[in-house]
Design a protein around this motif. Structure first.
Motif, PDB file in Angstrom:
ATOM      1  N   MET A   1       0.816  -1.213   0.000  1.00  0.00           N
ATOM      2  CA  MET A   1       0.000   0.000   0.000  1.00  0.00           C
ATOM      3  C   MET A   1       0.847   1.259   0.000  1.00  0.00           C
ATOM      4  O   MET A   1       0.353   2.354   0.210  1.00  0.00           O
ATOM      5  N   SER A   2       2.143   1.120  -0.256  1.00  0.00           N
ATOM      6  CA  SER A   2       3.027   2.275  -0.255  1.00  0.00           C
ATOM      7  C   SER A   2       3.657   2.449  -1.635  1.00  0.00           C
ATOM      8  O   SER A   2       3.667   1.531  -2.458  1.00  0.00           O
ATOM      9  N   ILE A   3       4.186   3.656  -1.864  1.00  0.00           N
ATOM     10  CA  ILE A   3       4.822   3.984  -3.136  1.00  0.00           C
ATOM     11  C   ILE A   3       6.182   4.602  -2.832  1.00  0.00           C
ATOM     12  O   ILE A   3       6.274   5.530  -2.021  1.00  0.00           O
ATOM     13  N   HIS A   4       7.226   4.086  -3.495  1.00  0.00           N
ATOM     14  CA  HIS A   4       8.571   4.638  -3.321  1.00  0.00           C
ATOM     15  C   HIS A   4       9.142   4.977  -4.698  1.00  0.00           C
ATOM     16  O   HIS A   4       9.294   4.089  -5.545  1.00  0.00           O
ATOM     17  N   VAL A   5       9.447   6.231  -4.905  1.00  0.00           N
ATOM     18  CA  VAL A   5      10.024   6.707  -6.162  1.00  0.00           C
ATOM     19  C   VAL A   5      11.415   7.251  -5.850  1.00  0.00           C
ATOM     20  O   VAL A   5      11.560   8.135  -5.001  1.00  0.00           O
ATOM     21  N   MET A   6      12.441   6.726  -6.536  1.00  0.00           N
ATOM     22  CA  MET A   6      13.814   7.098  -6.233  1.00  0.00           C
ATOM     23  C   MET A   6      14.520   7.629  -7.472  1.00  0.00           C
ATOM     24  O   MET A   6      14.619   6.921  -8.481  1.00  0.00           O
ATOM     25  N   THR A   7      14.976   8.880  -7.394  1.00  0.00           N
ATOM     26  CA  THR A   7      15.747   9.569  -8.450  1.00  0.00           C
ATOM     27  C   THR A   7      15.173   9.281  -9.837  1.00  0.00           C
ATOM     28  O   THR A   7      15.876   8.886 -10.755  1.00  0.00           O
ATOM     29  N   LEU A   8      13.883   9.487  -9.961  1.00  0.00           N
ATOM     30  CA  LEU A   8      13.162   9.177 -11.193  1.00  0.00           C
ATOM     31  C   LEU A   8      13.305  10.309 -12.205  1.00  0.00           C
ATOM     32  O   LEU A   8      12.994  11.461 -11.912  1.00  0.00           O
ATOM     33  N   GLN A  22      12.151  12.415  -6.192  1.00  0.00           N
ATOM     34  CA  GLN A  22      12.121  11.546  -5.008  1.00  0.00           C
ATOM     35  C   GLN A  22      10.730  11.650  -4.380  1.00  0.00           C
ATOM     36  O   GLN A  22      10.216  12.749  -4.200  1.00  0.00           O
ATOM     37  N   MET A  23      10.128  10.508  -4.045  1.00  0.00           N
ATOM     38  CA  MET A  23       8.785  10.549  -3.456  1.00  0.00           C
ATOM     39  C   MET A  23       8.532   9.283  -2.654  1.00  0.00           C
ATOM     40  O   MET A  23       8.807   8.178  -3.118  1.00  0.00           O
ATOM     41  N   GLU A  24       8.016   9.460  -1.443  1.00  0.00           N
ATOM     42  CA  GLU A  24       7.584   8.327  -0.627  1.00  0.00           C
ATOM     43  C   GLU A  24       6.178   8.601  -0.132  1.00  0.00           C
ATOM     44  O   GLU A  24       5.922   9.629   0.488  1.00  0.00           O
ATOM     45  N   ILE A  25       5.271   7.693  -0.432  1.00  0.00           N
ATOM     46  CA  ILE A  25       3.886   7.815   0.012  1.00  0.00           C
ATOM     47  C   ILE A  25       3.574   6.620   0.894  1.00  0.00           C
ATOM     48  O   ILE A  25       3.657   5.464   0.465  1.00  0.00           O
ATOM     49  N   ASP A  26       3.232   6.903   2.131  1.00  0.00           N
ATOM     50  CA  ASP A  26       2.974   5.846   3.111  1.00  0.00           C
ATOM     51  C   ASP A  26       1.562   5.280   2.940  1.00  0.00           C
ATOM     52  O   ASP A  26       0.696   5.892   2.306  1.00  0.00           O
ATOM     53  N   PRO A  27       1.315   4.099   3.526  1.00  0.00           N
ATOM     54  CA  PRO A  27      -0.019   3.497   3.427  1.00  0.00           C
ATOM     55  C   PRO A  27      -1.113   4.424   3.953  1.00  0.00           C
ATOM     56  O   PRO A  27      -0.901   5.181   4.901  1.00  0.00           O
ATOM     57  N   HIS A  28      -2.258   4.368   3.290  1.00  0.00           N
ATOM     58  CA  HIS A  28      -3.505   5.063   3.671  1.00  0.00           C
ATOM     59  C   HIS A  28      -3.492   6.562   3.354  1.00  0.00           C
ATOM     60  O   HIS A  28      -4.496   7.232   3.584  1.00  0.00           O
ATOM     61  N   GLN A  29      -2.376   7.095   2.851  1.00  0.00           N
ATOM     62  CA  GLN A  29      -2.354   8.531   2.553  1.00  0.00           C
ATOM     63  C   GLN A  29      -3.183   8.848   1.310  1.00  0.00           C
ATOM     64  O   GLN A  29      -3.243   8.065   0.360  1.00  0.00           O
ATOM     65  N   LYS A  30      -3.809  10.018   1.324  1.00  0.00           N
ATOM     66  CA  LYS A  30      -4.543  10.543   0.167  1.00  0.00           C
ATOM     67  C   LYS A  30      -3.773  11.773  -0.311  1.00  0.00           C
ATOM     68  O   LYS A  30      -3.788  12.818   0.342  1.00  0.00           O
TER      69      LYS A  30
END
Length: 530
Positions: A1-8, A22-30
């Motif tokens: 349920m999480s998203i990790h984007v690294m040096t995209l 760079q992006m990190e989205i934790d579970p349940h976040q809108k």
């Protein structure tokens, strides 16, 4: 349920739309994703969904991902068949097959049935039909119709319903509120709030983002900046951050300028000291005076070089100047300054959807048409352009219509034709100025058929912004506009001296611009003075 984007990083053609994101989205976040048209929001969503391969960097998602499709692949099936996920349809077939074997209740058949029922239950099969019927009712969609019989707006809601009925861990929604009326948005907002899934919502609907987003990502010039809260709170934080950055930048700039001036003064002193003038020596010995002058010059030169190194370090440590987008609407001075007081009067107007409408529109009135999809808003706007005897247009009143799909451009061949139709008083220099500020092709005689979708949107906005009309008729004017353009449109509509009737589902636009609302309710209507 999480998203990790690294040096995209990713290119679209020769344009680098994402630069080491760079992006990190934790579970349940809108999470709301905002940015100008063409900034790369849809590209980022496709990269997260795995529909595109990045040119550099990695994307990791934990859980099942669901996205809104652009168009259903098969339009010759019913709505309910399209909305039933293939996995659920297959699970139902396996369950029915296993159930038929229960006539012979052997241990093997009972085990087959138990396994088939477990899969069907985990996919939400037992209450799927009930959930689908309720959702279709809330979105105003017919159950049994073929997809080919639905309008473009209805197809958009079908695609949204398909995603809402999936059991996914991550939802990626690109402009989910497009073509949704008030009830449709209410249904969507409630579903997002009730869902425990992680969601990324690329949207230009400010009120919607304020209602559902717990975090906002701003995509600008290939870089992503994260802010807490919905859109309004994020923009306030962004403004405060940019103000602080500008203050630090200006303070450092002043320090660098002062030291640079001091360096120049020291260098000038060094040059002056090294140029020995024997007349200034007075009674001193010439050699001693010359040595003294050279020493002073060398000291000044040494101080200047040391200070230059200090200036160079300060320049390296200089805080970046906040990016300021200079692109804005340009409204030439040739717009009319005199508007007639009485613009249009409706005396018992009947349309396919409404009956016996009475309305007098005067200068300065900005009437927002409200109502559910299908209530007759677009039909009423078309009637105002017709020769219907119940529509009485004021003497010498010029009317300008702007459609939600830029229908007003279809009658013109070139960009120049469209702009001069909107305002025949435009000078060629003004036309070039408008095209430059809205990032349109610089040749005014370029054919409209050769423009991209985004360029057509900007041309439609340009024609509206320079019109010399007295009465504006606008059908969903914020469709396809990014937030910057919407806010520029709001400013223009507020400054417009004539009158207007506009249909919009943009809550913020209505709140900010409308002086009156006309709500269409089946065969009735309610005019409210705001």
């Amino acid at each position: 349920m999480s998203i990790h984007v690294m040096t995209l990083s990713h290119f679209v053609g020769l344009k680098k739309v994402l630069d080491a994101v760079q992006m990190e989205i934790d579970p349940h976040q809108k999470v709301a994703l905002v940015g100008k048209n063409g900034s790369g929001k849809s590209t980022l969503l496709k990269l997260i969904a795995g529909e595109l391969t990045p040119d550099a960097g990695t994307v990791q998602t934990m859980g099942k991902v669901a996205v809104v499709q652009q168009l259903p692949p098969d339009l010759h099936i019913t709505l309910t068949d399209h909305l039933t996920p293939p996995a659920l349809r297959q699970a139902r077939e396996h369950l029915e097959a296993a159930e038929s074997l229960l006539a012979d209740p052997t241990e093997e058949n009972l085990s087959l049935y138990a396994k088939a029922e477990e899969v069907f239950r985990e996919l939400g099969g037992w209450d799927f039909s009930q959930r689908m019927e309720q959702l279709l009712s809330e979105l105003g969609l017919p159950e049994r119709q073929l997809l080919s019989q639905l309008s473009g707006g209805q197809l958009r809601r079908v695609m949204l319903a398909r995603v809402m009925l999936e059991n996914a861990d991550i939802y990626l929604l690109d402009e989910p509120t497009n073509h949704l009326d008030v009830q449709g948005k209410k249904t969507l907002v409630q579903w997002i709030r009730d869902s425990s899934a992680t969601m990324v919502l690329a949207s230009h609907d400010r009120a919607f983002m304020d209602q559902v987003a717990t975090r906002t990502l701003v995509l600008e010039r290939g870089h992503l900046t994260a802010f807490a809260g919905g859109y309004s709170k994020a923009m306030q934080q962004k403004q405060e951050l940019e103000t602080a950055q500008m203050r630090d930048h200006q303070a450092q700039s002043r320090k660098v300028d002062a030291l640079t001036q001091e360096v120049q003064a020291l260098k000038s002193s060094a040059r002056s000291s090294n140029t020995f003038n024997h007349k200034r020596a007075g009674n001193q010995a010439l050699i001693m005076a010359k040595n003294k002058a050279e020493y002073a010059g060398n000291q000044a030169d040494k101080q200047a070089r040391a200070m230059e190194r200090r200036v160079e370090r300060l320049r390296e440590q200089m805080p970046d100047k906040p990016y300021q987008d200079r692109q804005q609407l340009v409204i030439p001075e040739s717009l009319p300054t005199q508007y007639p007081n009485d613009l249009v009067r409706l005396e018992g107007l009947d349309t396919f959807c409404t009956h016996n409408i009475h309305l007098t529109l005067k200068k300065g009135m900005r009437v927002a048409l409200l109502g559910e999809n299908g209530s007759g808003k677009s039909t009423l706007l078309k009637a105002l352009q017709s020769s219907n005897p119940a529509v009485l247009i004021g003497s010498h009143v010029k009317v300008y219509f702007c459609g939600q799909h830029h229908e007003e451009l279809q009658q013109h061949k070139t960009m120049l034709d469209a702009l001069l139709y909107s305002n025949p008083k435009l000078k060629l220099a003004e036309v070039y100025n408008i095209l430059g500020h809205l990032d349109l092709p610089r040749d005014p005689r370029m054919e409209i058929a050769g423009l991209s979708g985004g360029e057509r949107t900007r041309l439609s906005l340009a024609c509206l912004s320079v019109t010399d009309a007295h009465l504006l008729l606008l059908d969903e004017p914020t469709n396809h506009l990014d937030i910057q353009s919407i806010e520029a449109l709001e400013d223009f509509l507020l400054a417009f001296g004539g009158g207007m009737v506009f249909a919009s589902h943009d809550q913020r636009l209505v709140e900010k611009v409308a002086t009156h609302t006309l709500t269409l309710q089946g065969q009735g209507h309610v005019l409210v003075d705001r």
